[in-house]
Design a protein around this motif. Sequence first.
Motif, PDB file in Angstrom:
ATOM      1  N   ARG A   1       0.828  -1.218   0.000  1.00  0.00           N
ATOM      2  CA  ARG A   1       0.000   0.000   0.000  1.00  0.00           C
ATOM      3  C   ARG A   1       0.857   1.260   0.000  1.00  0.00           C
ATOM      4  N   VAL A   2       1.922   1.281   0.811  1.00  0.00           N
ATOM      5  CA  VAL A   2       2.711   2.517   0.946  1.00  0.00           C
ATOM      6  C   VAL A   2       3.779   2.663  -0.131  1.00  0.00           C
ATOM      7  N   LEU A   3       3.982   1.624  -0.936  1.00  0.00           N
ATOM      8  CA  LEU A   3       4.939   1.723  -2.033  1.00  0.00           C
ATOM      9  C   LEU A   3       4.323   2.410  -3.250  1.00  0.00           C
ATOM     10  N   LYS A   4       5.145   3.199  -3.928  1.00  0.00           N
ATOM     11  CA  LYS A   4       4.733   3.765  -5.202  1.00  0.00           C
ATOM     12  C   LYS A   4       4.708   2.667  -6.258  1.00  0.00           C
ATOM     13  N   ASP A   5       3.948   2.879  -7.332  1.00  0.00           N
ATOM     14  CA  ASP A   5       4.010   1.957  -8.460  1.00  0.00           C
ATOM     15  C   ASP A   5       5.444   1.912  -8.975  1.00  0.00           C
ATOM     16  N   GLY A   6       5.964   0.714  -9.163  1.00  0.00           N
ATOM     17  CA  GLY A   6       7.352   0.559  -9.587  1.00  0.00           C
ATOM     18  C   GLY A   6       8.327   0.498  -8.435  1.00  0.00           C
ATOM     19  N   GLY A   7       7.835   0.687  -7.195  1.00  0.00           N
ATOM     20  CA  GLY A   7       8.702   0.644  -6.024  1.00  0.00           C
ATOM     21  C   GLY A   7       9.100  -0.785  -5.671  1.00  0.00           C
ATOM     22  N   PHE A   8      10.109  -0.901  -4.803  1.00  0.00           N
ATOM     23  CA  PHE A   8      10.694  -2.200  -4.483  1.00  0.00           C
ATOM     24  C   PHE A   8      10.437  -2.590  -3.029  1.00  0.00           C
ATOM     25  N   LEU A   9      10.145  -3.870  -2.839  1.00  0.00           N
ATOM     26  CA  LEU A   9      10.132  -4.479  -1.512  1.00  0.00           C
ATOM     27  C   LEU A   9      11.362  -5.357  -1.392  1.00  0.00           C
ATOM     28  N   TYR A  10      12.170  -5.125  -0.335  1.00  0.00           N
ATOM     29  CA  TYR A  10      13.384  -5.920  -0.094  1.00  0.00           C
ATOM     30  C   TYR A  10      13.205  -6.624   1.245  1.00  0.00           C
ATOM     31  N   LEU A  11      13.276  -7.952   1.238  1.00  0.00           N
ATOM     32  CA  LEU A  11      13.015  -8.750   2.446  1.00  0.00           C
ATOM     33  C   LEU A  11      14.084  -9.813   2.598  1.00  0.00           C
ATOM     34  N   THR A  12      14.648  -9.924   3.805  1.00  0.00           N
ATOM     35  CA  THR A  12      15.549 -11.027   4.124  1.00  0.00           C
ATOM     36  C   THR A  12      15.157 -11.624   5.464  1.00  0.00           C
ATOM     37  N   THR A  13      15.482 -12.902   5.635  1.00  0.00           N
ATOM     38  CA  THR A  13      15.204 -13.610   6.878  1.00  0.00           C
ATOM     39  C   THR A  13      16.108 -14.838   6.919  1.00  0.00           C
ATOM     40  N   PRO A  14      16.409 -15.384   8.089  1.00  0.00           N
ATOM     41  CA  PRO A  14      17.207 -16.621   8.125  1.00  0.00           C
ATOM     42  C   PRO A  14      16.459 -17.778   7.464  1.00  0.00           C
ATOM     43  N   HIS A  15      17.201 -18.644   6.801  1.00  0.00           N
ATOM     44  CA  HIS A  15      16.617 -19.881   6.284  1.00  0.00           C
ATOM     45  C   HIS A  15      16.368 -20.831   7.452  1.00  0.00           C
ATOM     46  N   PHE A  16      15.324 -21.649   7.366  1.00  0.00           N
ATOM     47  CA  PHE A  16      14.961 -22.507   8.502  1.00  0.00           C
ATOM     48  C   PHE A  16      16.073 -23.485   8.884  1.00  0.00           C
ATOM     49  N   SER A  17      16.980 -23.801   7.965  1.00  0.00           N
ATOM     50  CA  SER A  17      18.068 -24.728   8.267  1.00  0.00           C
ATOM     51  C   SER A  17      19.216 -24.069   9.021  1.00  0.00           C
ATOM     52  N   ASN A  18      19.195 -22.745   9.088  1.00  0.00           N
ATOM     53  CA  ASN A  18      20.245 -21.993   9.774  1.00  0.00           C
ATOM     54  C   ASN A  18      19.981 -22.012  11.279  1.00  0.00           C
ATOM     55  N   LEU A  19      20.961 -22.412  12.058  1.00  0.00           N
ATOM     56  CA  LEU A  19      20.794 -22.483  13.505  1.00  0.00           C
ATOM     57  C   LEU A  19      20.352 -21.149  14.098  1.00  0.00           C
ATOM     58  N   SER A  20      20.786 -20.049  13.488  1.00  0.00           N
ATOM     59  CA  SER A  20      20.438 -18.728  14.018  1.00  0.00           C
ATOM     60  C   SER A  20      18.939 -18.453  13.947  1.00  0.00           C
ATOM     61  N   SER A  21      18.236 -19.187  13.100  1.00  0.00           N
ATOM     62  CA  SER A  21      16.792 -19.026  13.030  1.00  0.00           C
ATOM     63  C   SER A  21      16.122 -19.547  14.300  1.00  0.00           C
ATOM     64  N   TRP A  22      16.793 -20.469  14.994  1.00  0.00           N
ATOM     65  CA  TRP A  22      16.175 -21.157  16.135  1.00  0.00           C
ATOM     66  C   TRP A  22      16.712 -20.705  17.494  1.00  0.00           C
ATOM     67  N   VAL A  23      17.933 -20.199  17.547  1.00  0.00           N
ATOM     68  CA  VAL A  23      18.523 -19.891  18.856  1.00  0.00           C
ATOM     69  C   VAL A  23      18.049 -18.561  19.431  1.00  0.00           C
ATOM     70  N   ASP A  24      17.523 -17.677  18.596  1.00  0.00           N
ATOM     71  CA  ASP A  24      17.029 -16.385  19.069  1.00  0.00           C
ATOM     72  C   ASP A  24      15.612 -16.562  19.610  1.00  0.00           C
ATOM     73  N   PRO A  25      15.399 -16.347  20.924  1.00  0.00           N
ATOM     74  CA  PRO A  25      14.066 -16.565  21.495  1.00  0.00           C
ATOM     75  C   PRO A  25      13.010 -15.578  21.008  1.00  0.00           C
TER      76      PRO A  25
END
Length: 202
Positions: free
Chosen positions: A97-121
């Motif tokens: 909604r808040v992006l202009k037409d042609g605007g970009f969404l950039y998203l990153t997150t740990p992959h589920f196989s990465n231990l760091s995805s699980w150790v952070d409470p």
Amino acid sequence: MLDDAKIKTLDSRQLCEAIWRENPNAQVLNLGCGEQSWGKNGNYVGADIFLGKHVDVMIDLEGGKLPFSPETFDIVMLDQVVEHLLSVVPLVQECHRVLKDGGFLYLTTPHFSNLSSWVDPTHHKHYSLHSFGFIFWEEKKVFTFPSIKGGFRKICEEITFAPKQWFAKFLYRLNSRRYEKYYCHFIPGRGIKVIGQKTAKL
């Protein structure tokens, strides 16, 4: 001129700097910015749930609508944020909604196989390669649940790896589905990177 091949190689800060080089007036929204400042100027808004030195707006990303007008920003960043949320679909809807037409969404997150995805409470969710397919026009047909209104053209949807993880990257490129089903449990990935461009339906 930024093309898809170039955009795929950039991290969040590099993408913002590249967009600013092409359009110095481009508006950037960094959700869950934490301590990131990025040489702030009037075209950058940092938002987080906690007050901080580089936070311009305090926002609870679980709390419904973002406090911005439609079509305000040229890029919205969700860099290592969505794993902390109970529900990502309403937030992505708001980013659209808040992006202009042609605007970009950039998203990153740990992959589920990465231990760091699980150790952070504070991590509530763990994601796989195609968890965010609901945002793309190209993949919406495979989802049976209601997804976002509107959509994004797919630029990037990939698992990322550390430089020394060359063998894991090789297996992933050989067959991404087989890698996620079998190999990642022995040779984990690092993260997931998603980039979409707000467009009319393809």
